[in-house]
Design a protein around this motif. Structure first.
Motif, PDB file in Angstrom:
ATOM      1  N   ILE A 110       0.838  -1.205   0.000  1.00  0.00           N
ATOM      2  CA  ILE A 110       0.000   0.000   0.000  1.00  0.00           C
ATOM      3  C   ILE A 110       0.872   1.253   0.000  1.00  0.00           C
ATOM      4  CG2 ILE A 110      -1.653   1.321   1.380  1.00  0.00           C
ATOM      5  CD1 ILE A 110      -2.751  -1.411   2.338  1.00  0.00           C
ATOM      6  N   LYS A 111       1.946   1.238   0.776  1.00  0.00           N
ATOM      7  CA  LYS A 111       2.820   2.416   0.889  1.00  0.00           C
ATOM      8  C   LYS A 111       4.103   2.284   0.077  1.00  0.00           C
ATOM      9  CE  LYS A 111       1.101   4.863   4.579  1.00  0.00           C
ATOM     10  NZ  LYS A 111       1.246   6.180   5.039  1.00  0.00           N
ATOM     11  N   ALA A 112       4.496   1.061  -0.258  1.00  0.00           N
ATOM     12  CA  ALA A 112       5.773   0.858  -0.953  1.00  0.00           C
ATOM     13  C   ALA A 112       5.684   1.323  -2.405  1.00  0.00           C
ATOM     14  CB  ALA A 112       6.171  -0.606  -0.902  1.00  0.00           C
ATOM     15  N   GLN A 113       6.731   2.002  -2.836  1.00  0.00           N
ATOM     16  CA  GLN A 113       6.818   2.384  -4.237  1.00  0.00           C
ATOM     17  C   GLN A 113       7.347   1.216  -5.068  1.00  0.00           C
ATOM     18  OE1 GLN A 113       9.371   5.776  -3.990  1.00  0.00           O
ATOM     19  NE2 GLN A 113       7.688   7.189  -3.603  1.00  0.00           N
ATOM     20  N   GLU A 114       8.233   0.443  -4.444  1.00  0.00           N
ATOM     21  CA  GLU A 114       8.848  -0.685  -5.140  1.00  0.00           C
ATOM     22  C   GLU A 114       9.321  -1.694  -4.106  1.00  0.00           C
ATOM     23  OE1 GLU A 114      12.284  -1.368  -8.550  1.00  0.00           O
ATOM     24  OE2 GLU A 114      12.352   0.431  -7.331  1.00  0.00           O
ATOM     25  N   ILE A 115       9.244  -2.976  -4.457  1.00  0.00           N
ATOM     26  CA  ILE A 115       9.791  -4.045  -3.629  1.00  0.00           C
ATOM     27  C   ILE A 115      10.778  -4.811  -4.492  1.00  0.00           C
ATOM     28  CG2 ILE A 115       9.293  -6.141  -2.324  1.00  0.00           C
ATOM     29  CD1 ILE A 115       6.504  -4.978  -1.748  1.00  0.00           C
ATOM     30  N   ILE A 116      12.030  -4.774  -4.074  1.00  0.00           N
ATOM     31  CA  ILE A 116      13.106  -5.418  -4.826  1.00  0.00           C
ATOM     32  C   ILE A 116      13.476  -6.719  -4.124  1.00  0.00           C
ATOM     33  CG2 ILE A 116      15.463  -5.181  -5.693  1.00  0.00           C
ATOM     34  CD1 ILE A 116      14.965  -2.060  -5.378  1.00  0.00           C
ATOM     35  N   GLU A 117      13.375  -7.828  -4.836  1.00  0.00           N
ATOM     36  CA  GLU A 117      13.716  -9.133  -4.289  1.00  0.00           C
ATOM     37  C   GLU A 117      15.106  -9.528  -4.780  1.00  0.00           C
ATOM     38  OE1 GLU A 117      10.807 -12.207  -4.898  1.00  0.00           O
ATOM     39  OE2 GLU A 117       9.152 -10.805  -4.631  1.00  0.00           O
TER      40      GLU A 117
END
Length: 190
Positions: A110-117
Motif C-alpha cells: 500500500i505504501k511501498a513504491q517498489e519491492i526489490i527481491e
C-alpha cells in the motif's frame, strides 16, 4: 552639494541591491555514522553471525516470543532488526514459512513504491533465501529470510522506532542495510 546627493543616492542604490532574504528550506539534523566494526554473535541459538559493535542483541520480550527470537537494537539510530528463528520440520513446513514471509512483505504494498527481491545463495554454507528491499514511506525498509532448506529458518525485519519519512531516514537506512547484508553473508548454522 548636488554631487553629494547624487553620490549618496547612487551609494544607497548599490547598497540596497546586495543580499535578498530567502527563507531556508526545512532540513534534517546531521547524523554521525560510526565506523563499521563487527564482532561474532554466538548465543544459545543454532546460528552465529557477525553483529555491528554499536548494536545490542537482546531476546525478544514480547508475549508470543519463542526461543531464539532476538532483537538487534541500534540505539544511535532508534531502529531494531527483529530476528525470528523457526526449526524446520518440527511442525513448521518450509514452504509455509516462506509464504508467511512473503505475505508480511506484501502487506506493505500500500505504501511501498517498489519491492526489490534479491536471492541469497551461499551453497558452501547451506544458506539460501531472499532479501526484500522496500522503497517509499513504509514501516519497514528491509526484510529477509535465510534457510538451509532442511533444519533452520531465520527471518529478519528492520524497523525504525518512529514515524518514517523515506527522505529523512535514507542515509541511516542505507547504512543499516549494509549491516543486514553483512549478517546474511556471515551467518552460519551450528
Amino acid at each position: 552639494m548636488k554631487k553629494f546627493w547624487i553620490g549618496a543616492i547612487t551609494l544607497l542604490f548599490f547598497a540596497s541591491c546586495g543580499k535578498h532574504y530567502t527563507p531556508k528550506p526545512y532540513g534534517y539534523f546531521r547524523i554521525d555514522l560510526p565506523e563499521k566494526e563487527y564482532h561474532p554473535y554466538e548465543g544459545n541459538c543454532p546460528f552465529v553471525f557477525d553483529a555491528p559493535q554499536y548494536s545490542r542483541i537482546v531476546p525478544d520480550s514480547s508475549r508470543n516470543a519463542e526461543p531464539c527470537w532476538l532483537n538487534m537494537n541500534f540505539p544511535p539510530f532508534n531502529a531494531t532488526l527483529h530476528l525470528t528463528y523457526k526449526p524446520v520440520g518440527e511442525g513448521f513446513n518450509l514452504q509455509n514459512l516462506q509464504d508467511d514471509t512473503r505475505r508480511f512483505v506484501m502487506n506493505h504494498t500500500i505504501k511501498a513504491q517498489e519491492i526489490i527481491e534479491t536471492p541469497i545463495r551461499r551453497y558452501e554454507d547451506r544458506v539460501h533465501g531472499v532479501m526484500y528491499e522496500l522503497t517509499g514511506n513504509t514501516a519497514t525498509s528491509l526484510q529477509f529470510y535465510v534457510t538451509d532448506s532442511s533444519n533452520h529458518y531465520l527471518r529478519g525485519a528492520l524497523y525504525f522506532n518512529a514515524h518514517t519519512n523515506a527522505d529523512s531516514i535514507a542515509p541511516v537506512q542505507k547504512y543499516l542495510s549494509y549491516d543486514v547484508v553483512k549478517l546474511i553473508q556471515s551467518i552460519r548454522w551450528k
